[in-house]
Design an enzyme around this catalytic site. Sequence first.
Site, PDB file in Angstrom:
ATOM      1  N   TYR A   1      -1.988  -1.659  10.276  1.00 48.97           N
ATOM      2  CA  TYR A   1      -1.995  -1.732   8.806  1.00 48.97           C
ATOM      3  C   TYR A   1      -0.632  -1.298   8.269  1.00 48.97           C
ATOM      4  O   TYR A   1      -0.056  -1.965   7.398  1.00 48.97           O
ATOM      5  CB  TYR A   1      -3.114  -0.829   8.271  1.00 48.97           C
ATOM      6  CG  TYR A   1      -3.403  -0.998   6.794  1.00 48.97           C
ATOM      7  CD1 TYR A   1      -4.206  -2.046   6.336  1.00 48.97           C
ATOM      8  CD2 TYR A   1      -2.901  -0.103   5.855  1.00 48.97           C
ATOM      9  CE1 TYR A   1      -4.480  -2.198   4.976  1.00 48.97           C
ATOM     10  CE2 TYR A   1      -3.171  -0.244   4.500  1.00 48.97           C
ATOM     11  CZ  TYR A   1      -3.965  -1.292   4.063  1.00 48.97           C
ATOM     12  OH  TYR A   1      -4.231  -1.430   2.719  1.00 48.97           O
TER      13      TYR A   1
ATOM     14  N   SER B   1       0.875  -1.176   0.000  1.00 53.69           N
ATOM     15  CA  SER B   1       0.000   0.000   0.000  1.00 53.69           C
ATOM     16  C   SER B   1       0.910   1.223   0.000  1.00 53.69           C
ATOM     17  O   SER B   1       2.112   1.100   0.281  1.00 53.69           O
ATOM     18  CB  SER B   1      -0.830  -0.014   1.295  1.00 53.69           C
ATOM     19  OG  SER B   1      -1.491   1.217   1.484  1.00 53.69           O
TER      20      SER B   1
HETATM   21  N1  LIG Z   1      -8.668   0.179  -1.202  1.00 51.70           N
HETATM   22  C1  LIG Z   1      -7.554   0.865  -0.931  1.00 51.70           C
HETATM   23  O1  LIG Z   1      -7.579   2.096  -0.807  1.00 51.70           O
HETATM   24  C2  LIG Z   1      -6.237   0.147  -0.815  1.00 51.70           C
HETATM   25  C3  LIG Z   1      -5.089   0.934  -0.729  1.00 51.70           C
HETATM   26  C4  LIG Z   1      -3.862   0.303  -0.593  1.00 51.70           C
HETATM   27  C5  LIG Z   1      -3.781  -1.074  -0.564  1.00 51.70           C
HETATM   28  N2  LIG Z   1      -4.916  -1.815  -0.657  1.00 51.70           N
HETATM   29  C6  LIG Z   1      -4.769  -3.258  -0.584  1.00 51.70           C
HETATM   30  O2  LIG Z   1      -5.375  -3.864  -1.731  1.00 51.70           O
HETATM   31  C7  LIG Z   1      -5.790  -5.195  -1.411  1.00 51.70           C
HETATM   32  C8  LIG Z   1      -7.217  -5.409  -1.869  1.00 51.70           C
HETATM   33  O3  LIG Z   1      -8.075  -4.617  -1.068  1.00 51.70           O
HETATM   34  P1  LIG Z   1      -9.422  -3.946  -1.596  1.00 51.70           P
HETATM   35  O4  LIG Z   1      -9.253  -2.488  -1.452  1.00 51.70           O
HETATM   36  O5  LIG Z   1      -9.806  -4.515  -2.897  1.00 51.70           O
HETATM   37  O6  LIG Z   1     -10.394  -4.386  -0.402  1.00 51.70           O
HETATM   38  P2  LIG Z   1     -11.779  -5.204  -0.381  1.00 51.70           P
HETATM   39  O7  LIG Z   1     -12.224  -5.181   1.036  1.00 51.70           O
HETATM   40  O8  LIG Z   1     -12.710  -4.686  -1.422  1.00 51.70           O
HETATM   41  O9  LIG Z   1     -11.309  -6.679  -0.797  1.00 51.70           O
HETATM   42  C9  LIG Z   1     -10.505  -7.468   0.061  1.00 51.70           C
HETATM   43  C10 LIG Z   1     -10.870  -8.942  -0.135  1.00 51.70           C
HETATM   44  O10 LIG Z   1     -10.055  -9.732   0.744  1.00 51.70           O
HETATM   45  C11 LIG Z   1     -10.874 -10.762   1.272  1.00 51.70           C
HETATM   46  N3  LIG Z   1     -10.354 -11.291   2.532  1.00 51.70           N
HETATM   47  C12 LIG Z   1     -10.383 -10.713   3.764  1.00 51.70           C
HETATM   48  N4  LIG Z   1      -9.872 -11.546   4.675  1.00 51.70           N
HETATM   49  C13 LIG Z   1      -9.497 -12.681   4.014  1.00 51.70           C
HETATM   50  C14 LIG Z   1      -8.892 -13.905   4.428  1.00 51.70           C
HETATM   51  N5  LIG Z   1      -8.596 -14.137   5.718  1.00 51.70           N
HETATM   52  N6  LIG Z   1      -8.637 -14.852   3.483  1.00 51.70           N
HETATM   53  C15 LIG Z   1      -8.983 -14.638   2.183  1.00 51.70           C
HETATM   54  N7  LIG Z   1      -9.570 -13.497   1.742  1.00 51.70           N
HETATM   55  C16 LIG Z   1      -9.818 -12.530   2.654  1.00 51.70           C
HETATM   56  C17 LIG Z   1     -12.228 -10.081   1.487  1.00 51.70           C
HETATM   57  O11 LIG Z   1     -13.283 -11.027   1.653  1.00 51.70           O
HETATM   58  C18 LIG Z   1     -12.335  -9.239   0.224  1.00 51.70           C
HETATM   59  O12 LIG Z   1     -12.958  -9.968  -0.826  1.00 51.70           O
HETATM   60  C19 LIG Z   1      -5.589  -5.338   0.103  1.00 51.70           C
HETATM   61  O13 LIG Z   1      -4.381  -6.007   0.377  1.00 51.70           O
HETATM   62  C20 LIG Z   1      -5.503  -3.906   0.581  1.00 51.70           C
HETATM   63  O14 LIG Z   1      -4.798  -3.766   1.786  1.00 51.70           O
HETATM   64  C21 LIG Z   1      -6.137  -1.245  -0.785  1.00 51.70           C
END
Ligand SMILES: NC(=O)c1ccc[n+]([C@@H]2O[C@H](COP(=O)([O-])OP(=O)(O)OC[C@H]3O[C@@H](n4cnc5c(N)ncnc54)[C@H](O)[C@@H]3O)[C@@H](O)[C@H]2O)c1
Length: 272
Positions: free
Chosen positions: A155, A142
């Site tokens: 985080y 991230s």
């Molecule tokens: N959205 C943002 O602003 C952002 C920014 C930086 C990094 N990220 C990273 O991007 C990645 C995707 O996140 P997103 O924004 O699409 O979030 P999201 O919440 O839309 O999707 C995350 C997915 O991970 C799944 N998940 C959660 N716990 C789990 C587990 N124990 N085993 C398997 N699956 C599990 C959830 O069910 C969900 O489908 C993450 O690693 C997040 O930290 C997101």
Amino acid sequence: MQSFAGKVAIITGASSGIGRALAQQLAAQGCHLALADIDAEGLEVTTAPLRSPDLRVSTHTLDVADRDAMHGFAEQVLAHHGRAHLVINNAGVAVSQTIEEMRYDDFEWLMGINFWGVVHGTKAFLPHLLAQGEGHIVNLSSIFGIVSVPTQGAYNASKFAVRGFTEALRQELCHTPIKVSCVHPGGIRTNIARSARFYQGVDGKSDAGKAAARFDQLARTSAEQAARVILDGIRAGRPRILIGADARFLDRLQRLLPANYPRLLAKLLIKS
Ligand SMILES: NC(=O)c1ccc[n+]([C@@H]2O[C@H](COP(=O)([O-])OP(=O)(O)OC[C@H]3O[C@@H](n4cnc5c(N)ncnc54)[C@H](O)[C@@H]3O)[C@@H](O)[C@H]2O)c1
């Protein structure tokens, strides 16, 4: 990896957000998929429109924090698809709480998914990629793996750890054909804030609904845009994939003011 057609991609966290968008775009480019998530219903929503006679799509209900389950998942994928080319360790969660007040079980829950999930996914598939002589591992960090902000201590710790782990992995594999990318998204409009264990906002107030609405306002990039940047980065073999103007700005700020950016960001965020 110049083309995804006919390849096999593994995506964790494919029931929502960036993972779902990656699955849709890879399927549109003829890539076979092994999709995993803890949310089985969400996986079905992702997968239903992707099924076609030309595409092999398997779904796996999986907790990425469970080491044995992840290694079992890798075996299932190889039994079903025969090969694995692209491993995207994407599943992630958030906790919003000050370090002083944070409960150990919330911290451990988050590290289990965000950090150990990435380690498990990497170690479960790496021997196969090496034996096969090709492959690409993509780990989701991230912009919060580059700069820290208040109430995101857990985080931040997990995403800095993913960056360190992934950069060491890239060094270790630099004399092999296996590519390694670390992804640093800025704010992406997904369910991450709504699914967070939320206790305390940066402004010292606890209102999960308002914080999620504010996140949606601030997050300028869609999951679809984020997935496009990630796939472009993989095709170009980029080691470090930053997503969004916010991520690029904060990355520069950290390099310009490594000692002073935390004070600056704390002032900005805690005031607002
Ligand atoms: N959205 C943002 O602003 C952002 C920014 C930086 C990094 N990220 C990273 O991007 C990645 C995707 O996140 P997103 O924004 O699409 O979030 P999201 O919440 O839309 O999707 C995350 C997915 O991970 C799944 N998940 C959660 N716990 C789990 C587990 N124990 N085993 C398997 N699956 C599990 C959830 O069910 C969900 O489908 C993450 O690693 C997040 O930290 C997101």
